[in-house]
Design a protein around this motif. Sequence first.
Motif, PDB file in Angstrom:
ATOM      1  N   ALA A  21       0.805  -1.224   0.000  1.00 15.94           N
ATOM      2  CA  ALA A  21       0.000   0.000   0.000  1.00 15.94           C
ATOM      3  C   ALA A  21       0.839   1.277   0.000  1.00 15.94           C
ATOM      4  N   HIS A  22       2.014   1.248   0.597  1.00 13.43           N
ATOM      5  CA  HIS A  22       2.817   2.468   0.713  1.00 13.43           C
ATOM      6  C   HIS A  22       4.152   2.370  -0.017  1.00 13.43           C
ATOM      7  N   ALA A  23       4.248   1.457  -0.971  1.00 12.76           N
ATOM      8  CA  ALA A  23       5.480   1.309  -1.750  1.00 12.76           C
ATOM      9  C   ALA A  23       5.720   2.559  -2.589  1.00 12.76           C
ATOM     10  N   ALA A  24       6.967   2.976  -2.675  1.00 10.31           N
ATOM     11  CA  ALA A  24       7.332   4.123  -3.512  1.00 10.31           C
ATOM     12  C   ALA A  24       7.443   3.719  -4.974  1.00 10.31           C
ATOM     13  N   GLY A  25       7.898   2.492  -5.216  1.00 13.53           N
ATOM     14  CA  GLY A  25       8.113   2.028  -6.575  1.00 13.53           C
ATOM     15  C   GLY A  25       7.175   0.897  -6.945  1.00 13.53           C
ATOM     16  N   MET A  26       6.842   0.850  -8.222  1.00 15.36           N
ATOM     17  CA  MET A  26       6.030  -0.236  -8.770  1.00 15.36           C
ATOM     18  C   MET A  26       6.959  -1.306  -9.317  1.00 15.36           C
ATOM     19  N   PRO A  47      12.886  -6.599 -22.377  1.00 12.88           N
ATOM     20  CA  PRO A  47      11.623  -5.917 -22.677  1.00 12.88           C
ATOM     21  C   PRO A  47      10.601  -6.107 -21.558  1.00 12.88           C
ATOM     22  N   THR A  48       9.668  -5.159 -21.474  1.00 12.79           N
ATOM     23  CA  THR A  48       8.609  -5.230 -20.464  1.00 12.79           C
ATOM     24  C   THR A  48       7.227  -5.439 -21.073  1.00 12.79           C
ATOM     25  N   GLY A  49       7.095  -5.173 -22.366  1.00 17.17           N
ATOM     26  CA  GLY A  49       5.807  -5.368 -23.022  1.00 17.17           C
ATOM     27  C   GLY A  49       4.815  -4.239 -22.829  1.00 17.17           C
ATOM     28  N   PHE A  50       5.271  -3.079 -22.332  1.00 18.93           N
ATOM     29  CA  PHE A  50       4.359  -1.943 -22.191  1.00 18.93           C
ATOM     30  C   PHE A  50       5.055  -0.638 -22.566  1.00 18.93           C
ATOM     31  N   ALA A  51       4.239   0.366 -22.871  1.00 15.61           N
ATOM     32  CA  ALA A  51       4.713   1.722 -23.160  1.00 15.61           C
ATOM     33  C   ALA A  51       3.874   2.692 -22.343  1.00 15.61           C
ATOM     34  N   LEU A  52       4.461   3.840 -22.027  1.00 22.06           N
ATOM     35  CA  LEU A  52       3.815   4.844 -21.176  1.00 22.06           C
ATOM     36  C   LEU A  52       3.615   6.159 -21.915  1.00 22.06           C
ATOM     37  N   GLU A  53       2.640   6.918 -21.460  1.00 26.70           N
ATOM     38  CA  GLU A  53       2.502   8.317 -21.855  1.00 26.70           C
ATOM     39  C   GLU A  53       2.510   9.132 -20.568  1.00 26.70           C
ATOM     40  N   LEU A  54       3.694   9.620 -20.235  1.00 25.71           N
ATOM     41  CA  LEU A  54       3.849  10.398 -19.004  1.00 25.71           C
ATOM     42  C   LEU A  54       3.428  11.843 -19.241  1.00 25.71           C
ATOM     43  N   PRO A  55       2.815  12.477 -18.250  1.00 29.26           N
ATOM     44  CA  PRO A  55       2.478  13.893 -18.395  1.00 29.26           C
ATOM     45  C   PRO A  55       3.749  14.743 -18.453  1.00 29.26           C
ATOM     46  N   ILE A  56       3.676  15.861 -19.157  1.00 27.19           N
ATOM     47  CA  ILE A  56       4.795  16.798 -19.189  1.00 27.19           C
ATOM     48  C   ILE A  56       5.097  17.213 -17.747  1.00 27.19           C
ATOM     49  N   GLY A  57       6.378  17.257 -17.410  1.00 36.80           N
ATOM     50  CA  GLY A  57       6.778  17.608 -16.050  1.00 36.80           C
ATOM     51  C   GLY A  57       6.998  16.401 -15.155  1.00 36.80           C
ATOM     52  N   TYR A  58       6.913  15.187 -15.740  1.00 33.33           N
ATOM     53  CA  TYR A  58       7.149  13.956 -14.984  1.00 33.33           C
ATOM     54  C   TYR A  58       8.127  13.074 -15.739  1.00 33.33           C
ATOM     55  N   GLU A  59       8.783  12.200 -15.001  1.00 33.30           N
ATOM     56  CA  GLU A  59       9.625  11.160 -15.573  1.00 33.30           C
ATOM     57  C   GLU A  59       9.307   9.861 -14.851  1.00 33.30           C
ATOM     58  N   ALA A  60       9.657   8.758 -15.467  1.00 29.94           N
ATOM     59  CA  ALA A  60       9.633   7.465 -14.784  1.00 29.94           C
ATOM     60  C   ALA A  60      11.081   7.077 -14.562  1.00 29.94           C
ATOM     61  N   GLN A  61      11.401   6.693 -13.335  1.00 31.41           N
ATOM     62  CA  GLN A  61      12.749   6.242 -13.007  1.00 31.41           C
ATOM     63  C   GLN A  61      12.720   4.734 -12.805  1.00 31.41           C
ATOM     64  N   LEU A  62      13.621   4.034 -13.485  1.00 35.19           N
ATOM     65  CA  LEU A  62      13.782   2.597 -13.270  1.00 35.19           C
ATOM     66  C   LEU A  62      14.942   2.399 -12.310  1.00 35.19           C
ATOM     67  N   ARG A  63      14.703   1.576 -11.294  1.00 35.82           N
ATOM     68  CA  ARG A  63      15.699   1.348 -10.246  1.00 35.82           C
ATOM     69  C   ARG A  63      15.851  -0.147  -9.993  1.00 35.82           C
ATOM     70  N   SER A  75      21.694  -5.756 -11.025  1.00 36.50           N
ATOM     71  CA  SER A  75      21.393  -4.340 -10.849  1.00 36.50           C
ATOM     72  C   SER A  75      21.107  -3.708 -12.202  1.00 36.50           C
ATOM     73  N   LEU A  76      20.926  -2.406 -12.192  1.00 32.97           N
ATOM     74  CA  LEU A  76      20.791  -1.609 -13.409  1.00 32.97           C
ATOM     75  C   LEU A  76      22.024  -0.724 -13.497  1.00 32.97           C
ATOM     76  N   PRO A  77      22.784  -0.791 -14.589  1.00 34.98           N
ATOM     77  CA  PRO A  77      24.027  -0.020 -14.656  1.00 34.98           C
ATOM     78  C   PRO A  77      23.801   1.482 -14.775  1.00 34.98           C
ATOM     79  N   MET A 114       9.808   0.908 -10.652  1.00 30.84           N
ATOM     80  CA  MET A 114       9.618   2.163 -11.363  1.00 30.84           C
ATOM     81  C   MET A 114       8.988   3.181 -10.421  1.00 30.84           C
ATOM     82  N   VAL A 115       9.615   4.351 -10.355  1.00 34.89           N
ATOM     83  CA  VAL A 115       9.118   5.457  -9.544  1.00 34.89           C
ATOM     84  C   VAL A 115       8.771   6.602 -10.489  1.00 34.89           C
ATOM     85  N   ILE A 116       7.597   7.179 -10.312  1.00 37.02           N
ATOM     86  CA  ILE A 116       7.190   8.341 -11.097  1.00 37.02           C
ATOM     87  C   ILE A 116       7.568   9.581 -10.297  1.00 37.02           C
ATOM     88  N   ALA A 117       8.285  10.506 -10.932  1.00 37.87           N
ATOM     89  CA  ALA A 117       8.782  11.683 -10.215  1.00 37.87           C
ATOM     90  C   ALA A 117       8.555  12.952 -11.034  1.00 37.87           C
TER      91      ALA A 117
END
Length: 149
Positions: A21-26, A47-63, A75-77, A114-117
């Motif tokens: 319920a309170h996870a920061a990342g998906m 591959p993940t099999g999905f694509a996103l449409e992020l709103p302007i002013g946001y990014e998705a961070q993969l960790r 890890s992720l380099p 994935m964290v949306i920031a």
Amino acid sequence: MLNIKIVRLHPLATLPAYATAHAAGMDVAACLEAPVSVAPFSTALIPTGFALELPIGYEAQLRPRSGLALRSMISLPNTPATIDADYRGEVKVILINYGKEPFMVQHGDRIAQMVIARVEQVQFEEVAELSATVRGEGGFGHTGIASVQ
């Protein structure tokens, strides 16, 4: 809550989801036709099999996922990896194996989070010098590793 458009590019893709319920990342899962072996000290683009449409002013961070790092040295380099708001392609994850044994990635394995920031674009103002601070140019461990009293 912010709504983000997502397209399932593969019928068996697992869409990102919060594990608690309170996870920061998906959790982000691999979407594979066949298992992928990541050799020691090598990388693989998963591959993940999905694509996103992020709103302007946001990014998705993969960790990285902490459990994969602890148990398997995976890890992720380029962490955190940035997915820009104007990118419309499939989200893919670069994995690196820092371990001594090959690491097998199976379809559906949770391989990253994935964290949306929020992000803000800036404009630089070139100046002759910067204002002084107590810290000054100290960096890269200049305060030592002992606890601060």
